[in-house]
Design a protein around this motif. Structure first.
Motif, short mmCIF file in Angstrom:
data_model
loop_
_atom_site.label_atom_id
_atom_site.label_comp_id
_atom_site.label_asym_id
_atom_site.label_seq_id
_atom_site.Cartn_x
_atom_site.Cartn_y
_atom_site.Cartn_z
N PRO B 242 0.81 -1.22 0.00
CA PRO B 242 0.00 0.00 0.00
C PRO B 242 0.84 1.28 0.00
O PRO B 242 0.53 2.22 -0.73
CB PRO B 242 -0.81 -0.10 1.30
N ILE B 245 2.28 1.83 -3.39
CA ILE B 245 1.25 2.37 -4.29
C ILE B 245 1.09 3.87 -4.05
O ILE B 245 1.02 4.67 -4.98
CB ILE B 245 -0.10 1.65 -4.06
N TYR B 246 1.07 4.24 -2.77
CA TYR B 246 0.92 5.65 -2.40
C TYR B 246 2.06 6.49 -2.99
O TYR B 246 1.81 7.52 -3.62
CB TYR B 246 0.90 5.76 -0.87
N THR B 249 1.87 6.57 -6.86
CA THR B 249 0.76 7.37 -7.37
C THR B 249 1.10 8.85 -7.27
O THR B 249 0.72 9.65 -8.12
CB THR B 249 -0.51 7.08 -6.57
N ASN B 250 1.84 9.25 -6.25
CA ASN B 250 2.25 10.64 -6.07
C ASN B 250 3.31 11.06 -7.07
O ASN B 250 3.56 12.24 -7.25
CB ASN B 250 2.81 10.83 -4.66
N HIS B 257 3.09 4.74 -12.34
CA HIS B 257 1.64 4.59 -12.16
C HIS B 257 1.20 3.18 -12.56
O HIS B 257 0.36 2.57 -11.91
CB HIS B 257 0.88 5.61 -13.01
N ALA B 260 2.01 0.88 -9.92
CA ALA B 260 1.07 1.10 -8.82
C ALA B 260 -0.25 0.39 -9.08
O ALA B 260 -0.83 -0.24 -8.19
CB ALA B 260 0.84 2.59 -8.61
N TRP B 261 -0.73 0.44 -10.33
CA TRP B 261 -1.99 -0.25 -10.67
C TRP B 261 -1.84 -1.76 -10.48
O TRP B 261 -2.75 -2.42 -9.98
CB TRP B 261 -2.40 0.03 -12.11
N ALA B 264 -2.03 -2.41 -6.97
CA ALA B 264 -3.41 -2.24 -6.53
C ALA B 264 -4.23 -3.49 -6.84
O ALA B 264 -5.03 -3.96 -6.02
CB ALA B 264 -4.03 -1.03 -7.22
#
Lengths: 323, 290
Positions: B242, B245-246, B249-250, B257, B260-261, B264
């Motif tokens: 998590p 991902i945070y 995403t930032n 990204h 990150a997906w 996720a």
């Protein structure tokens, strides 16, 4: 011979009873200690954040609560903008989620055919299972572009209405209070729905059947019989959703825009207590860090009170049921 | 108003309400499908083998291997802490304090802890573990996987307390009376009979707790922090899916990204599979109680 054996048996059983009693006391003590840890966790969370934020809470006192300045360079901190953002986004979430949750709960208890109720309510509960970081990602990458597409239309229609029009005027950034509020609404929807659905089911069938026998429509049964019967628990469920919305971090951090200001427009970027902490804590030192922990303390106290009220109201219905 | 008019109006109101209820449900399901579908689409297109073999230090060319290991590690630490404490606390509530005042208060506060803001629990663990450790070791150990595990344990604890309490209350009291009549001491009765009778329910609670804490991000930010390298040592800074991902995403980089997906998707599948498993356990339990 017989006598000594009996005496031996008696002594044995006495010793065992004695041991058992001692084990029971120890066992009970250990269990109680663990239960008290739950209490300690809540108390500890409150006290440790109070201690961590003491520099700002006691050093600046009222200034911290009433100022909207947030200036790490001058070490001047005011909690007003984050508090404003937290309250506004949570209120938007509640205003949007309550009617929808009510509709879903109505569908699940009164409208849907019986075979459909299980799967649909499981699906809605699945929404509650999705981790909040996923809501945040979806919010930033999918929902923000979507919102920046429809915001000009919002400004052109709702923005023209006198009084509330101001809320919907502003640049179509996509990011902002309204977007964060909508994402939060989707997040708390399953919580409010599941409370409403559960308490609607506690209404005695004979009450509803009596109303149907008097030729009430389904809506009238729901509005005039079910809702009055479950009022306090329904309000409790709504406040529970509010508590969730106030403390939520990950779903709003990406879509709020992280800017310290208080505006009349919901389309403007803002910040919230939790997203300020998440964004700045690891870079903050000294007074700045203390200010962020103080924000955490405020958030904890507010959500504690909100959740306390919610649980008390939910408790009322359970007690009437004789649980 | 004529009787006919009143009748028509009531019917129209009813029709509007029924339409609204159906529309609200469709809206809710629409959001569910929207979020899951996008996670699936974006996740699958970024799902490569390197996600599980390469670490985040390689950035866009890397994967999430260290974050996955870190997540598993911290979830394990959290469960090791909150399962025994939660089960014992729940047992006390159900067996020793069912109707007492202290029991009621703790049950009540446990429900509040259940929805307390997770970011504040992160701050709490920062104050009681990260800071003191850093002071004691002069900064050699500060953020750690252990601290992250404790923070996650605070998320899981109330879930386990509550389910254990509820499941034990479902155990028929004849079972208790039969054992007590045979002279079985309370601790033996609890350990060998009651907890065994409620075991599937308690496993359900543990799975529920895992499903909740596995997706948490906020409490890990200031406790485990994050780490670009592979580590399983509980006193190191530790990455987690998590938090990765945070961070990704930032980041403005679209390649990150995509990773990150993929992360996720992995975490969503894990959490949703757990909830499905829980349902399975739970329905079986209901059957066995009849």
């Amino acid at each position: 011979m017989q006598v000594t054996l009996t005496r031996q048996l008696v002594r044995d059983s006495e010793r065992r009873a004695h041991l058992d009693a001692r084990y029971d006391r120890i066992f009970r003590g250990v269990l109680k200690f663990c239960a008290l840890l739950v209490l300690a966790a809540l108390l500890g969370a409150a006290l440790s954040t109070l201690w961590g934020g003491r520099e700002v809470l006691f050093g600046q006192g009222l200034h911290f609560l009433t100022s909207d300045a947030w200036n790490p360079v001058k070490d001047d901190y005011g909690a007003l903008s984050p508090i404003f953002g937290t309250l506004v986004t949570s209120l938007i979430a509640i205003v949007l989620a309550v009617p929808v949750s009510f509709g879903v709960a109505m569908f699940l208890t009164e409208i849907a055919p019986t075979w459909m109720r299980g799967p649909v309510s499981s699906a809605i509960e699945l929404l509650a299972g999705i981790p909040s970081i996923i809501y945040g990602m979806w919010g930033l990458f999918v929902f923000v572009p979507f919102m920046s597409g429809i915001e000009p239309a919002l400004s052109a229609t709702l923005g023209r209405i006198p009084l509330i029009g101001k809320l919907f005027q502003g640049p179509p950034l996509g990011l902002g209070l309204l977007t964060a509020g909508i994402v939060l609404a989707v997040m708390i929807l399953p919580f409010i729905t599941s409370v409403m659905r559960e308490v609607f089911q506690t209404v005695p069938t004979r009450l509803k059947e009596s109303a149907y026998a008097l030729s009430s429509t389904r809506w009238e049964v729901l509005w005039d019989i079910v809702l009055p019967y479950t009022r306090s628990a329904v309000i409790g469920g709504i406040i529970l959703g509010l508590g969730r919305a106030l403390g939520e971090t990950m779903a709003v951090t990406f879509v709020l825009g992280n800017s310290y200001n208080i505006t009349s427009s919901l389309l403007m970027p803002g910040t919230s207590i939790s997203s300020s902490i998440a964004n700045e804590f690891n870079e903050a030192v000294g007074v700045h860090r203390s200010a962020l922990i103080a924000l955490g303390f405020l958030l904890f106290v507010v959500t504690f009170i909100v959740l306390l009220i919610a649980r008390l109201m939910l408790h009322q219905l359970a007690r009437r049921e004789g649980k | 108003m004529s009787a006919q008019g009143l009748y028509t109006r009531r019917r129209i109101t009813n029709a509007i309400a029924m339409t609204f209820g159906t529309a609200a449900t469709v809206l809710g399901l629409f959001f569910l499908v929207w979020i899951l579908w996008l996670t699936l689409i974006n996740g699958i297109s970024a799902l490569h083998g390197s996600l599980f073999t390469k670490i985040t230090a390689y950035g866009p060319q890397g994967g999430l291997a260290n974050a996955i290991v870190g997540s598993l590690m911290m979830d394990l630490i959290a469960l090791l802490i909150c399962t025994p404490i939660g089960v014992m606390a729940g047992t006390w509530l159900a067996e020793y304090a069912r109707l007492t005042r202290l029991g009621t208060v703790i049950r009540f506060l446990n429900d509040i802890l259940l929805s307390a803001p997770s970011i504040v629990l992160g701050l709490f663990v920062y104050m009681i573990i990260v800071l003191p450790m850093s002071n004691m070791t002069h900064g050699a150990v500060s953020f750690s996987g252990f601290a992250g595990g404790v923070a996650l344990a605070l998320i899981g604890l109330p879930v386990i307390v509550r389910t254990t309490d509820e499941m034990l209350q479902l155990v028929p009291s004849t079972l208790r009376e039969a054992a007590l009549a045979l002279g079985v001491p309370q601790w033996k009765l609890t350990m060998q009979i009651l907890l065994r009778a409620a075991s599937s329910g308690i496993v359900t609670g543990v799975l529920l707790a895992l499903a909740r804490l596995a997706g948490e991000t906020a409490p890990l930010l200031f406790t485990a922090f994050g780490n670009n390298f592979m580590t399983a040592h509980p006193l190191d800074k530790m990455a987690s899916v998590p938090v990765a991902i945070y961070q990704y995403t930032n980041d403005p980089d679209p390649t990150l990204h995509a990773i990150a997906w993929a992360g996720a998707l992995v975490i969503t599948l894990f959490v949703l599979a757990l909830s499905l498993l829980t349902r399975l356990f739970f329905s079986r339990k209901k059957v066995s109680y009849g």
